[in-house]
Design a protein around this motif. Structure first.
Motif, short mmCIF file in Angstrom:
data_model
loop_
_atom_site.label_atom_id
_atom_site.label_comp_id
_atom_site.label_asym_id
_atom_site.label_seq_id
_atom_site.Cartn_x
_atom_site.Cartn_y
_atom_site.Cartn_z
N GLN A 147 26.13 37.12 30.62
CA GLN A 147 27.34 37.11 29.51
C GLN A 147 27.29 35.46 28.90
O GLN A 147 26.63 34.80 29.43
CB GLN A 147 28.68 37.34 30.24
N LYS B 164 28.38 31.94 27.33
CA LYS B 164 29.08 31.08 27.68
C LYS B 164 30.69 30.90 27.17
O LYS B 164 30.70 31.57 26.16
CB LYS B 164 28.70 29.63 27.33
N LEU B 165 31.54 30.60 28.18
CA LEU B 165 32.96 30.49 27.84
C LEU B 165 33.16 30.08 26.44
O LEU B 165 33.80 30.98 25.63
CB LEU B 165 33.53 29.64 28.85
N LEU C 188 35.17 32.43 23.51
CA LEU C 188 36.30 31.83 23.29
C LEU C 188 36.37 31.78 21.64
O LEU C 188 37.42 32.39 20.78
CB LEU C 188 36.81 30.53 23.59
N ILE D 38 39.28 35.18 27.40
CA ILE D 38 39.82 34.28 28.45
C ILE D 38 39.51 35.15 29.69
O ILE D 38 39.14 34.58 30.74
CB ILE D 38 41.05 33.85 28.27
N GLY E 271 36.25 35.20 30.98
CA GLY E 271 35.89 34.02 31.59
C GLY E 271 36.27 33.73 33.01
O GLY E 271 35.57 32.94 33.74
N PRO F 47 34.20 37.66 35.42
CA PRO F 47 33.16 37.75 34.57
C PRO F 47 32.69 39.47 34.47
O PRO F 47 33.07 40.22 35.36
CB PRO F 47 31.83 37.19 35.54
#
Ligand SMILES: [Zn+2]
Length: 129
Positions: free
Chosen positions: A3, A5-6, A10, A111, A114, A117
């Motif tokens: 997945q 990165k955060l 976002l 979110i 995050g 996962p």
């Protein structure tokens, strides 16, 4: 594929795109989010009650905007503006949550991913890229 990165998820969510693959045009109408991403197949309502988080996020962001508007109104009018600043605040309190609603749904999904996962079976990574 792993997945994203955060921060990437976002930013995709903030622009009403699929947090997992970046697919846009997920809304058929202003409020109508597709059930699943047409590209990667992510089911946006990941668990029952998923959208409660989006409502909470919407509330927090709307109050933040309202705080800025009220504080700005007090500063600009030197706290003696009469009813106009109150009217602006009321309109802000009604309109901003409505306008933020679609963005909050995709942003909340980012979110949520995050925090919880993606499972291997949630996204068809072969259709991404
Ligand atoms: Zn997707």
């Amino acid at each position: 594929m792993k997945q994203p990165k955060l921060f990437k998820m976002l930013s995709r969510g903030a622009f009403k795109k699929c947090p997992a693959c970046g697919q846009g045009k997920l809304f058929t109408k202003f409020f109508d989010l597709a059930d699943d991403c047409p590209r990667c197949g992510l089911h946006f309502e990941r668990i029952e009650g998923h959208w409660m988080g989006a409502i909470g996020l919407n509330t927090i962001l709307a109050f933040a905007v309202l705080l800025v508007v009220v504080a700005g109104g007090l500063i600009v009018t030197n706290a003696s503006g009469g009813w106009k600043p109150i009217g602006v605040a009321v309109v802000t309190a009604v309109v901003v949550p409505v306008l933020l609603s679609p963005t909050c749904r995709t942003l909340w999904t980012a979110i949520d991913i995050g925090m919880r996962p993606l499972r291997e079976d949630e996204v068809d990574w072969s259709k991404v890229e």
